[in-house]
Every structure is written in C-alpha cells, then in structure tokens.
Design an enzyme around this catalytic site. Sequence first.
Site, mmCIF file in Angstrom:
data_model
loop_
_atom_site.group_PDB
_atom_site.id
_atom_site.type_symbol
_atom_site.label_atom_id
_atom_site.label_comp_id
_atom_site.label_asym_id
_atom_site.label_seq_id
_atom_site.Cartn_x
_atom_site.Cartn_y
_atom_site.Cartn_z
ATOM 1 N N GLU A 1 0.816 -1.206 0.000
ATOM 2 C CA GLU A 1 0.000 0.000 0.000
ATOM 3 C C GLU A 1 0.860 1.272 0.000
ATOM 4 O OE1 GLU A 1 -3.305 0.358 0.148
ATOM 5 O OE2 GLU A 1 -3.631 2.360 0.976
ATOM 6 N N ASP A 2 1.891 1.291 0.829
ATOM 7 C CA ASP A 2 2.609 2.543 1.082
ATOM 8 C C ASP A 2 3.996 2.655 0.455
ATOM 9 O OD1 ASP A 2 0.451 3.280 2.571
ATOM 10 O OD2 ASP A 2 1.339 2.817 4.510
#
Length: 746
Positions: free
Chosen positions: A91-92
Amino acid sequence: MQKSTFTPEEEQRIQQEFDVLVDVYEHSMHRQNTELIRRAFLFAKQAHDGVRRLSGEPYILHPIAVAQIVVREIGLGSTSVCAALLHDVVEDTDYTVEDLQGLFGDKIAHIVDGLTKISGGVFGDQASEQAENFRKLLLTMSDDIRVVLIKIADRLHNMRTLSAQPKDKQYKIAGETLYIYAPLAHRLGLFPIKSELENLSFRYEHPDTYKEIEDKLAAIREHQLENFDTFSQPIKEKLKAMGYEFTMKARIKSVYSIYKKMKDKNIPFEDVYDLMALRIIFTPHDGLPEKDQCWMIYSAITEIYRPHPERIRDWISTPKANGYEALHITVMASNGQWIEVQIRTNRMNEIAERGLAAHWKYKADERGENELDKWLRTIKEILDNPEPNAIEFLDTFKLNLFAREVFVFTPGGDIKTMPQGSTALDLAFQLHTQLGEHCIGAKINHELQPMSYVLQGGDQVEILTSPSQHPQADWITMVTTAKAQTALRQYFRREERAQIRKGEKLFNDALVMYNATEQHDTALQRTLNYYELTLPTELYLKIGQGYIQLDNLQQVIFPKKKSIWKRLNPFSSDSDTPTKTVEKTPEEKPTKTKIRKILLTDEGLGKQYVLCDCCHPIPGDEVFGFVDEKGLVHIHMIDCAVAQKIKSEQGKQLCAANWSTHRVQSFVERIAIRGIDKFGVLSKLLAVVTTEFHINLRAINLQSEGGIFHGEMELYVYDKKELQELFKALTQMPDIVSATRITKPK
Ligand code: MN
C-alpha cells in the site's frame, strides 16, 4: 517521501518492540518459525525506512504492534505474523505483491494482497461505494479468514493511537469501527477486542458522556472490589476443597456496555445492577467431562449463594454460533446484590478470548464443520449471488452480523442456530431454498403455525411445504435473514424476467393482430405515453403480470382525433374512450354489472348501514356490503363465512364498501390471548393495553391451567391498524405466546 535515518534512541525502540514480538511468539503454541518473522521484519523495516506516523513515531512501529496483537491477542501463527509485519508495504511503498511472493511465498503475499485491497475505509463518500468496500472485505474474509483477523488487529492498533489523528478523521474512524469492525470481532468471537474497539469508539464519539460514566465508575470501584473479595472468598475455599486449580477475576463492565445498558433499558447509572461479574477459569480434572465439572462447580456455588432461577445461561450444551462456551449463573451476594458468575475451563476461556478463528483449520483435509465454518459458508453463498443493489446487500448482511441467536430443533432432533427474530420461513430457506420457496407453514411443537411465526428458543420445527406453493411479494416482510431475503429477491427477479418476456410477447402478438407490426416503435411509444411509463420493460412487466390488459390496445395506438378530447373530459361516456386498467390487481378486474359503492363514515352508522355480528368488521378491514329488502346495507368482512354464502346466493344485492379514515367512533373487538402464567403477567398485559395504547377495556376473562393462561378481552378499538399495533406489542412481551382476533360470533 524524504528519507531520513532515525535517531539511535528510535532505532533502539524499534529493536525492543521487535524483541517483544519474538518473545511472545516463541512462548505461543505455534511452530517455531522465528527466522521467517525476522526476515519479514527486516524487509518491512527497510521498506518503511525514514517514514513516520502522524504521531511522529517511526512507521515500522505500527506493523510491529499489529503483529504483536495478531500473536498475543488473536493467537495466530507465523504466516499471519509475517503478513501483519508486511501489511502496509504494498500500500505505502514501491514494492508489489509479486515482490513479496518471490521473497515470502504465495500464502503471505496472498494475505497482504487481500489486506491491500481492503485498505481503503469501508465508508466511502457514496453509500454504494461503502457497500462495495464492505463486499470486498467479506470476499477476502471468506477467502482466508486471517485477512480479516489481521485487519481487525490493524484497526485495533489504529484505534489505540487515534489521538494523533485530526478530529474529523477520529470521528470517521471511530464510526466505522463501531459500525463494522466491532460486530465483526464479536461475530468471530474476539470478545476482549470487540469490547476494546467499542469502548474506544465510544470515547472518541461521545467524549463527555464517556468521561461522566468513567468518573462514576471510578468513584464506586474501590467499594465494588471490596465487596468482590467478601463475595469470592467462600467460593475460593470451596474450589480449593474440590481440588481445582483455578483463577478468579473480577470483571467490571466497560464504559461502553454500561452506556448501552443505560440507553437500552432507559435507566440511570445507579440502576445498572450487574456492574461486576466473577469469572472462574479452572483446569478440569482428568476422566470427567468438562460439562459435568462446570455443573459441579455450579452446585458448589449455589450451596453458598442463592441462584436467580431465570438467569442461568448454559452455553456449554449449545455453544453460541461464534463458538463461545461457558456456564453463566447469577447469584445473590450477602449484601443482596445480584452478581453474575461465569464458569469456564481453560479451553473454553481460550475460545472466549481469542475466538474460534484461532482454531481455524487451514488444512483442506480436515473433516467436520464448526459454527464458524458454517457462517463463512453462508457468507460465500451470499457473495456468490451478489445483489444488484449494493445497499440492500449491505443491509441484509449487517442484519445477520448483529443478531443474537436462538436454537431450534428439527423433527430429527438436530439443532439449528438462527438469528433472533427469525421466522419459520427463514428457517425453511436456511434448510434449503426449495423448502423456502414452497413453504406453506410450519408445525411448531406439533402445533400448526403460519410461516411468519417467530422462532423461539427450544422450538421443535417441522417445515410444511406444498409443490403448488410459490413465493408472494409480501413474503419479503416475513423474513429477516440475509439468506432468505437474497433467495426471495432472486426468485422475484427470475419471475419478473419471465413476466417481462411474456408481456413482450403478448404486446407483439397484439400488434400482429392489429396489423401494426410495421409501426412497432410508434405503437410502443404511444402505449408508454398512455400508461405514463418510461421503460418498455416496465410496460411488458405490467402486461405480463396482468395489470395492463391489451383489450383496448387498438384505441391506444390508433387514437381518433376526437377521443383525445374525450380523454381529457372525465365525464365523457363515449365507449370509444379506452379505460385505463393499470394498477388494478387481476382479481379486481372491473365487472360488467354496475355495483353500488358506499363510503362507510361515522355519520352513516346506524342509518345507512350496519356492521355485522358474524365477523365484526372494523375500519381498515376489507369489507363489502349486502343490501337487504329494506335498503339497509349489511357490512361483512370479505372472507366472512356467512358472507360467502350470501355472496353466492344474492349476487345482485352486493355493493362495494370503503372506509373513510376516521378516529371518532370506536368498536368493540374481542381478542384471544395465550401466554405463560407468571407472576405479574396480567398487570404487565393490562399496562400495555391501557397505559401504552390507551385502549378501554369492556370485559376481561382469563383462565390459568398448568402454567399456561388463556382468555379473552373485549376492547374498544378505532381501527384495524390500532389492533394490529396492539397485537405486535403484546406478542413482543416475553410471556405472551399469542394474541389474535376473534371474528366468530359469541
Ligand atoms: Mn496499518
């Protein structure tokens, strides 16, 4: 993002937290795979390097904390610990699922993938988006339950650190937690996590109320704990004498559950009597069933304290659907206070704390299905048939998530768990869609009941079916489970499609008959305009259902010029004017004979018409009239047996009747009531009738026999609606079995 190295103190803290994780993991019952966990940690650490959370802490502390929850509070193993450590990497950061697959294998990558997919909030800006995100959550859950367990751990840590977020985000996250994550945790049997999530959400959503209750609780805490010591001491001695190893804990209700109780029961803080419970967790002796030993402890305790006869909860014989097992009793302490005592073995406690999910079977070859398996299977079934309407889907699913359960028995003695409030029809659909679609009623404890019967715990239920039976539109109001609602909607959609096809064919056949096939589009448009519809499918459906008759299609598609004027003139009696038959049910097709229609009003009473004694019609009932030789109209209920006879004999003397809405005149109605004869039931019954509904009583006659009472009441009511509302309220009373109207003459 700007990369920066952390300070030596921060590096040290990261290492410390990771060491705690490893330590907890190595003391857990799982296969020792510390090496893999170490690799996942180092990978995640460099992936999130230099990044900080809103609180200013190094980001990696978050995945470590989530991993700690996963192993310590949920009891999962190395695969889940690694997935938790890596859960925000895709996600990051720039790493992909494929990268993780290469480094950590399919399983871990798959779980991280699932977590990434549901990383957005469940609450989007649009309701439909919300439902879609929720669906994704369920999809990943039914795929691998660990995805949702890790997601819950992630949410728990975010809630514990919520103060770093800006106010508006706090509200959003707290609301979402209370809305979906706490019920999910509950459904999965994670009680401590569920309580903590609820409590934290409540604290951020209602900080003032939270503080108020917290202060009151703190003020009496000391005193409560002292009482507790006095209370538990003799029990301790007994258990020791029985040779048990055990722990005893005082459980003080959480702020949120106190608040909920105050709100649900509408009582002040001071009246919440069960602030405290005693929990006994013991190691059972070998060679004797756990259940027997729980009851032996029950027996020992009730030798000291008097038990409350109605507050015994045996979750051992029939565990809750989320797997919870325990024996709960409530006894009176020497100071007169009721205290709940929860008796559990170590094994039961393990399930109660960490849920059945901790015992989730990963191996495909494992036999046997527990309640959790069954529940997940239901989710899969619902997901296999997605609702076209996302909101409906969300509603039906949420419904099932919150429900408490009742247990009922099949004629063969099998136990079925159903959400509280389920009807016989719900159960029919639960057993099999075919059973549901052909259900005509049920035998409940050998007595015939309608399919709308609300199941009570312990009922023995036999579903009755007929091959000629098919679902009707109002069935949807008789079911509460997602499964039955989904099955019915599917049935109606199927049915609708068939009717649309039928209607289209009828329409096209009619065009052939009128030689109008060439002008198909014009004809269709004119017909749509005429019936004030926009979509051809709507028109076809109404034709297929018989609501629109095509007898006058010719006039509709080839309107004569003058007839337009006539259509606008409601007083025209020209037979050229097509009559609209839209929105009439097929039964109500206009008949050739002219029938008189009368309006039943207050003024008319006693003059123009009389309400018959044989069936006691009241405003709101479906009625019709019969004119006698003196011109007086006798009003009967449509299905009145006496009226049936008159109808067949005196066809010409009938007239239609409608009620005007009024609340002036009241009518005497007789009702029959059956219930359990318990102390105080009569006064409660009367309180509902007179105080809650302000209904006047004319007569009451109750008889009691073998713990059951039955009787009749004569009431002054205004209309059917009022009577129905009263019945609803009465049957919701725990000791009332049935309340029905008596339409037979005395
Ligand atoms: Mn996270």
